[in-house]
Structure formats: structure tokens, C-alpha cells
Design a protein around this motif. Structure first.
Motif, short mmCIF file in Angstrom:
data_model
loop_
_atom_site.label_atom_id
_atom_site.label_comp_id
_atom_site.label_asym_id
_atom_site.label_seq_id
_atom_site.Cartn_x
_atom_site.Cartn_y
_atom_site.Cartn_z
N SER A 494 0.85 -1.20 0.00
CA SER A 494 0.00 0.00 0.00
C SER A 494 0.88 1.24 0.00
CB SER A 494 -0.90 0.01 1.23
OG SER A 494 -1.71 1.16 1.27
N ASP A 495 0.47 2.25 -0.75
CA ASP A 495 1.14 3.56 -0.76
C ASP A 495 2.64 3.44 -1.05
OD1 ASP A 495 -1.05 5.54 0.39
OD2 ASP A 495 -1.17 3.69 1.56
N GLY A 496 3.00 2.50 -1.94
CA GLY A 496 4.39 2.33 -2.32
C GLY A 496 5.24 1.64 -1.26
N ILE A 497 4.61 1.01 -0.30
CA ILE A 497 5.33 0.34 0.79
C ILE A 497 4.96 -1.14 0.80
CG2 ILE A 497 5.63 0.19 3.30
CD1 ILE A 497 5.08 3.23 3.35
N ILE A 498 5.98 -2.00 0.86
CA ILE A 498 5.78 -3.45 0.90
C ILE A 498 6.03 -3.92 2.33
CG2 ILE A 498 6.52 -5.69 0.00
CD1 ILE A 498 7.62 -4.19 -2.44
#
Length: 515
Positions: A494-498
């Protein structure tokens, strides 16, 4: 041995002329391989004797007395295993939830796979950075979804003073003594609060061992179920009924420092279809006018509702009481996952009765040193070790990644034990949810439309599904929790975060990477 030690002829040779045991000569030395020969046939091969340098008469081991002893011992072991297996209770399901003991020891998780080498990253920001401010402009409820927590009727820390009353009416008489039931519920509230507040909050209860009789009919107060957060058409009637009950107590209680009142009604209660409750209401008491919270469960709480039995509802009255008091301690609850069985914030009669990590932090119950905090602009790659919120395993209890001034990702470790022992035994892993403190809870369709995590209905938080997981739209909110848990090897993006769960044992090893 009858074999000459300088012989190079490999083969099996007897220990002695009258022995049935043979040992293998490899051409240079005696090996540890032995076998027993019966009726000129090898019955046991490649048995490894403990000391290869010594000849040993294995026949002597198999005497009639030893064989009888071994047979008797084996029989006792088998009987013992059968008795032990028979004593194991059945798996807990919706209808056996009420028999749980809280808290319990952690359930076994990953016992086969060794822990990987994992260097934990220190918190990248002060915890205050991740305490996202409540930024709602239009508020459908006064309760907080972000920081700071607004002081409410019932204190979040210190001592809360609550009166607990068993009440009956002319058309709904109480049966037996309510003392044992009330004392059990109060004890469970104290235990739960001590566990999650880490001793920061205690309750001072007052109660009566007998039913307090109100000399009017309960059916005279018609209070129908209402849409949550909607107009309260029955508020005046609820306050009138609560005042009648307070009047009936006479001088039995000291109201000087009371914050709220909990009512327990008999199963024959009339008029009150679901709940009797309100907050911030001025009541006349023997010690003067008091601004109070009050709540009592009506007819709904005394009947079966599908697989949810009336017995479970009665046994978990304490959980419902905690939920209602938390609202008057400043919490919005009902998110993330309204109705889903992930906490008593979402489902008071559900299989998990914890308080979610975000609202535990909001109450001031989560110590700052147990929070991993990072702003997304600081984040490259980080390793986080989380301890399950159902246990007392030391370590971080939550991770928060701030992604904007009003938004954050929250990670909490969960286990099917303690206050979540009603879960299926494989419900072990992490839950990830996204919060937005500009949003309020829309609960208008919680009965018959919203599956609890649908963005069509605004909430301050939504669960994020692991990659490859999809919600089961054929099921209601009660059965969505199994889709939300990220287990070992799963990723949430989500939101460029893994967010990846690398290892799940007593703790969860989580790798966080910014794309």
C-alpha cells in the motif's frame, strides 16, 4: 569372535558357535552392523550396536522376562495416550466461545522452521511523529479517531467509578440471586483492563447482591433499535427509564464520584428491544446532579441470534460493557473492520476480544517504547520484530508508518490465544490497516450492506488484504477475518510500501520496504 582378525574375506560371522547373533567383517575390522539369525534366516539386518569394539551376545537381551516387561510397558503407554487424547476439549467455535479462559499461554506457531538471521531496525522517528492528529472537520460522533484523546466522562487512566445494578420490573421479575453473575462480569472487566492498560486503569465497582425492583412496567418504555450515529428518537425515553432505576436504588450507593451506571435486566425484559444507553446525561442522585454514562442490554441480549446463542451473550456481557464504556472514554471503535471478528471494538460477542493497537495507543495504554515509528520519507528498508498483542512476550507491540499528516499504516502481530482464543488455531500472523483521521465512521449499513471493510462506507481505518487474498462477498462481516491475516510469506502492499512477513514464531519478523 570366531573370525581371524587378519582375514580380508568380507562377510557375516557369528559371535560364537551357540550364538544367533552375527556381526559384519569389512575385510579389515569388525563393524557395528549386527543381525539376529533365526531358523537359518536373517530376521534383523543392519542393527547398529553401541560399541563396535566389543563382542556382545545379543541373544541374552531377548529373555522371556524382558519381552514380557516390554510388552506390559508398551500396553500402559498406549492406554495412557488414549486417555490423554480423550481428555482434549473440542475446538472452540462460535457457540463455545463463552467457555474461554483469559488470558491463555501462547499457542504453538512455527516450531519446524528455525528463526532466520534478522537484525531489527531501531525506530526511525520519535513515537510522537506517528501519533496522527484527529483532523475531522465534520464529526458524526464526538469520539476521537486520532490524537490527542479528548477527556471524556469515564477516565482512560486512573480509577473509573461504576455502579452495577441488577434491575427488575413489575412485568419482568428477576429470578434467583444476581450476585454471582455480576461479580464474574466485574472480575473479567478488571482482568481485561489490567492486561491491556498495563495497570494504568482500574475500576472501583459498587453493586447490590439482590435485584433492585422498579415499581413500574418495563413495557411502559418503548425503545426500538436505531441506526447507529443517526438521530436518537428515543433519547428522552431512555433517560426517563434510567432515572426511574436510579430513583429505585434509594440510598444503597454513594454517587459522589460515580462516572457511569451499568444495568443488568432479566430475560423477560419488555419494551427495550436492544439497548438502553446514553452518555453525558444529567441525573438526579442522592448526592446531587451527576453527569453520567449508562447502558443496559435489552431483549436482543437474551435471545439466540443464529449461531450466536443467548448463553454466549450472557457470558460475554463483560465484553459488551467494556465496549460501551470505551466509547465514553473517548474511542470511536467500529473500525477498522466494523463487525469483523478482530477485536471487541468491532464485535463485542466475537471470537477475538482484544483492543486494536491504534486505539490502545490513543488511550495512553501503549508505552511509546513499544512502538516502531517511521515516516515514509525516511523509509528505505527496515526490519521489525513484533510481539503479539494477545501475549506478554517482550518487544514492540505495533509498527506505524506515517504516510501523510492525516494517514498512516499500522501493523500489529496477532495469535489465536488469550483474548483471541476463539479464533481458528491457524489465525497467526499480522494484521495491517490504513488509517485516515479526516474520516468518520459511517455505520448506516452495518446491519445489511456493509461487510465491515467496504470503502463505500467511510471509516477512520480499513484493513489491507495480503496479496492474492480477496474478500468473501458471500459472507457477512463475521467471517471476513480469515481473509485479512497475513501469514508467513505473505505481503501487504500500500502507498508504495511493501510489508512482508518473513517469519512467524513467538514473534513476527516483518520486512518493510519502500518501492
Amino acid at each position: 569372535m570366531s573370525k581371524e582378525l587378519n582375514s580380508t574375506e568380507k562377510g557375516w560371522y557369528r559371535n560364537s558357535l551357540d550364538s544367533e547373533v552375527e556381526r559384519y567383517w569389512n575385510g579389515k575390522t569388525w563393524t557395528r552392523k549386527v543381525r539376529i539369525v533365526l531358523n537359518s534366516k536373517a530376521q534383523v539386518k543392519d542393527f547398529l550396536e553401541t560399541d563396535p569394539k566389543q563382542a556382545f551376545d545379543w541373544k541374552a537381551l531377548f529373555t522371556r522376562e524382558r519381552i514380557a516387561f516390554l510388552a506390559t510397558t508398551l500396553g500402559l503407554v498406549v492406554v495412557g495416550l488414549f486417555i490423554w487424547q480423550s481428555s482434549i476439549p473440542p475446538a472452540i467455535n462460535d457457540q463455545s466461545m463463552s467457555h474461554r479462559t483469559f488470558p491463555a499461554t501462547p499457542s504453538p506457531t512455527n516450531t519446524k522452521k528455525p528463526k532466520p538471521k534478522f537484525v531489527e531496525t531501531s525506530s526511525l522517528s520519535e513515537t510522537s511523529v506517528c501519533k496522527i492528529e484527529d483532523q475531522r472537520i465534520t464529526r458524526t460522533q464526538p469520539n476521537n479517531v486520532g490524537f490527542p484523546l479528548t477527556p471524556d466522562i469515564i477516565p482512560a487512566v486512573g480509577t473509573a467509578d461504576i455502579i452495577v445494578i441488577a434491575v427488575d420490573f413489575t412485568d419482568a421479575p428477576g429470578e434467583g440471586s444476581p450476585a454471582k453473575f455480576l461479580n464474574t462480569q466485574m472480575d473479567k472487566i478488571q482482568e481485561w483492563t489490567s492486561f491491556f492498560s498495563e495497570g494504568k486503569l482500574t475500576f472501583n465497582f459498587q453493586t447490590s447482591p439482590d435485584w433492585i425492583h422498579v415499581p413500574v412496567a418495563s413495557g411502559a418504555f418503548n425503545i426500538d433499535p436505531e441506526v447507529a450515529n443517526g438521530p436518537n428518537a428515543f433519547r428522552a425515553i431512555q433517560q426517563e427509564m434510567a432515572q426511574e432505576i436510579i430513583n429505585a436504588t434509594g440510598n444503597q450507593f454513594d454517587w459522589s464520584n460515580v462516572d457511569g451506571v451499568l444495568f443488568q435486566f432479566p430475560a423477560s425484559i419488555q419494551g427495550v428491544a436492544k439497548d438502553l444507553g446514553d452518555r453525558g446525561v444529567g441525573f438526579s442522585t442522592p448526592q446531587g446532579s451527576k453527569n453520567l454514562f449508562f447502558w443496559g442490554g435489552g431483549q436482543y441480549h437474551h435471545i439466540d441470534s443464529g449461531s450466536l446463542t443467548k448463553q454466549t451473550k450472557q457470558d460475554l456481557t463483560w465484553a459488551f460493557w467494556i465496549h460501551e464504556m470505551l466509547h465514553s472514554q473517548g474511542l470511536a471503535l467500529h473500525s477498522p473492520g466494523n463487525g469483523i471478528q478482530t477485536s471487541l471494538a468491532n464485535n463485542q460477542y466475537g471470537q477475538s476480544l482484544v483492543l486494536d493497537a491504534w486505539e490502545t495507543l490513543l488511550l495512553g495504554w501503549m508505552p511509546d517504547e513499544k512502538v516502531f515509528c517511521a515516516s515514509s520519507d525516511q523509509l528505505g528498508e527496515a526490519n521489525l520484530i513484533l510481539s503479539p498483542i494477545e501475549t506478554k512476550v517482550p518487544g514492540n507491540r505495533m509498527g506505524v508508518i506515517k504516510i501523510s499528516e492525516s494517514e498512516a499504516l499500522v501493523i500489529e502481530s496477532r495469535r489465536a490465544t488469550g483474548y483471541s482464543s476463539g479464533w481458528q488455531r491457524d489465525m497467526n500472523g499480522i494484521l495491517v490497516y490504513r488509517i485516515n483521521t479526516t474520516l468518520d465512521n459511517d455505520r448506516s449499513q452495518e446491519c445489511c450492506g456493509d461487510l465491515g471493510n467496504d470503502p463505500a462506507f467511510t471509516k477512520w481505518g480499513y484493513f489491507l488484504l495480503p496479496e492474492g487474498h480477496t474478500p468473501d462477498t458471500s459472507q457477512g462481516p463475521m467471517n471476513q477475518h480469515t481473509k485479512l491475516m497475513a501469514k508467513e510469506g505473505d505481503k501487504v502492499i500500500s502507498d508504495g510500501i511493501i510489508i512482508e512477513l518473513i517469519y512467524s514464531g513467538d514473534q513476527d519478523f516483518v520486512k518493510i520496504t519502500k518501492k
